[in-house]
Design an enzyme around this catalytic site. Structure first.
Site, PDB file in Angstrom:
ATOM      1  N   HIS A  19      82.882  20.893  55.754  1.00 45.67           N
ATOM      2  CA  HIS A  19      81.672  20.935  56.673  1.00 45.67           C
ATOM      3  C   HIS A  19      81.959  19.592  57.541  1.00 45.67           C
ATOM      4  O   HIS A  19      81.255  18.630  57.207  1.00 45.67           O
ATOM      5  CB  HIS A  19      80.410  20.995  56.104  1.00 45.67           C
ATOM      6  N   HIS A  21      83.090  18.462  61.596  1.00 44.07           N
ATOM      7  CA  HIS A  21      83.318  19.096  63.028  1.00 44.07           C
ATOM      8  C   HIS A  21      84.311  18.082  63.662  1.00 44.07           C
ATOM      9  O   HIS A  21      84.202  16.662  63.746  1.00 44.07           O
ATOM     10  CB  HIS A  21      82.297  19.154  63.956  1.00 44.07           C
ATOM     11  N   HIS A 211      76.204  27.921  59.713  1.00 41.72           N
ATOM     12  CA  HIS A 211      75.314  27.056  59.584  1.00 41.72           C
ATOM     13  C   HIS A 211      73.933  27.792  59.534  1.00 41.72           C
ATOM     14  O   HIS A 211      73.558  28.584  60.433  1.00 41.72           O
ATOM     15  CB  HIS A 211      75.024  26.005  60.772  1.00 41.72           C
ATOM     16  N   GLU A 214      69.171  24.281  58.168  1.00 36.24           N
ATOM     17  CA  GLU A 214      69.194  22.851  58.476  1.00 36.24           C
ATOM     18  C   GLU A 214      67.826  22.609  59.033  1.00 36.24           C
ATOM     19  O   GLU A 214      66.847  21.881  58.211  1.00 36.24           O
ATOM     20  CB  GLU A 214      70.325  22.536  59.276  1.00 36.24           C
ATOM     21  N   ASP A 292      80.014  16.053  58.084  1.00 30.91           N
ATOM     22  CA  ASP A 292      79.455  16.794  59.205  1.00 30.91           C
ATOM     23  C   ASP A 292      79.905  16.160  60.644  1.00 30.91           C
ATOM     24  O   ASP A 292      80.899  16.814  61.158  1.00 30.91           O
ATOM     25  CB  ASP A 292      77.794  16.656  59.181  1.00 30.91           C
ATOM     26  N   ASP A 293      79.227  15.179  61.141  1.00 28.33           N
ATOM     27  CA  ASP A 293      79.946  14.622  62.480  1.00 28.33           C
ATOM     28  C   ASP A 293      79.958  12.980  62.007  1.00 28.33           C
ATOM     29  O   ASP A 293      79.038  12.205  62.746  1.00 28.33           O
ATOM     30  CB  ASP A 293      79.031  14.968  63.566  1.00 28.33           C
TER      31      ASP A 293
END
EC number: 3.5.4.2
Length: 355
Positions: A19, A21, A211, A214, A292-293
């Protein structure tokens, strides 16, 4: 990094990341570099002072108030990506960090809609990111998987158009793209907005993740499982609000791709110790830990591992379980899984003989 004695163990522990991006690996430094390279005008610093310098932008990233606040910066960052070399450089930015953090296998998201909609050819995006993946495989011995991620804030027909491009190019058959996912604003768009795309993917044997859970309640997770036939759930932390669904996810061995630092940065929890790591372990829910990011949230995957360790003080055996479940939940063949599981066992044994 970890304040306890397990930092070196965690650094060397063979990891799988599911996970992350690629667009979320665009550091402020690279944003400004690519903006200059491609003559892209960033927001006026007089109206948005955070765009005065990479340092100012980095500081602003410490104060996201919500998922939508984060996304407003995320999409500005994407605007600097224009050429194949930009996408390759971005992927390589991630893989260098991942390799240094002990990642052996990475399954990475990319958001082609945002690029195609501003005039960047789909082929430019995919070929650039693929080149970065291949470089990581050559230079670091990683295995990689590229996952096409649809965004929920755009119309379904926009996603369908990009999905058709991938099908027409044969990207799924050739293995250039290995699966589909969906992300961005969770609350608001219909829970099952990609129903037809996922049904097509399921019928064609294309891997699927989504996703869910969340910001949204557990019904978003059950929709992803029942309507999308999703094989994994990205985030999934609201699973703790539905014990029956949590028991089902544990029994069916559905992997959650949890992103602890992201959950705190985007105000899903106030602190890492509220992320349901212990609850998932106790309930037998399988999960991996991911970044994630990371360019926006201040840390790549090892930072997340260390944050979890500082909050929960997990044992060596618990980390072995997490690492093993991460491997078993990866979209790789059994031979590669066996190879990675052996690396984990070797690492654990080596550590245990030195302490």
């Amino acid at each position: 990094m970890c304040g306890g004695p397990l930092h070196e163990f965690l650094k060397g522990l063979p990891k799988c990341e599911h996970h992350v991006h690629l667009e979320g690996c665009l550091t402020p430094k690279l944003v400004f570099e690519l903006a200059a390279r491609n003559s892209v005008k960033l927001p006026d610093p007089e109206q948005r002072p955070e765009y005065a310098s990479p340092e100012a932008l980095t500081e602003r990233y410490q104060r996201f108030t919500s998922l939508d606040d984060f996304l407003s910066f995320y999409f500005v960052g994407m605007s600097v990506l224009r050429e194949k070399s930009d996408y390759e450089d971005l992927a390589w930015e991630y893989f260098q960090h991942a390799h240094a953090d002990g990642v052996h296998h990475a399954e990475v998201f990319f958001d082609p809609q945002e690029h195609v909609n501003r005039g960047v050819p789909y082929d430019t995006v995919v070929s650039g990111f693929t080149a970065g993946c291949r470089r990581a495989e050559r230079e670091f011995g990683m295995t990689t998987r590229l996952i096409l991620c649809f965004v929920k804030h755009l119309p379904v027909d926009n996603a369908q158009r990009v999905f058709n491009m991938a099908l027409e190019r044969g990207d799924f058959k050739s293995g250039v793209v290995h699966g589909i996912g969906c992300s961005s604003s969770e609350i608001g768009p219909p829970k099952d907005m990609f129903r037809e795309i996922y049904a097509t993917a399921h019928s064609m044997g294309i891997r699927r993740t989504a996703h869910a859970g969340e910001e949204g309640d557990p019904s978003y997770i059950s929709t992803a499982l029942d309507i999308y036939k999703s094989e994994r759930i990205d985030h999934g932390v609201r699973l703790i609000d539905d014990p029956r669904l949590m028991a089902r996810v544990a029994m069916d061995e559905i992997l959650l791709t949890v992103c602890p630092v992201s959950n705190v940065k985007l105000c899903c929890f106030e602190s890492i110790d509220q992320v349901p790591i212990r609850k998932f372990l106790d309930a037998g829910v399988k999960f991996s830990i991911n970044s994630d990011d990371p360019a926006y949230f201040g840390g790549f995957i090892l930072h997340n591992y260390c944050a979890v360790q500082d909050a929960f003080h997990l044992s060596i055996d618990e980390w072995r379980t997490i690492a093993g479940n991460s491997i078993r939940g990866s979209w790789i063949d059994d031979a590669r899984k066996s190879e990675l599981l052996q690396l984990v066992d070797d690492h654990v044994k080596k550590y245990q003989t030195t302490v």
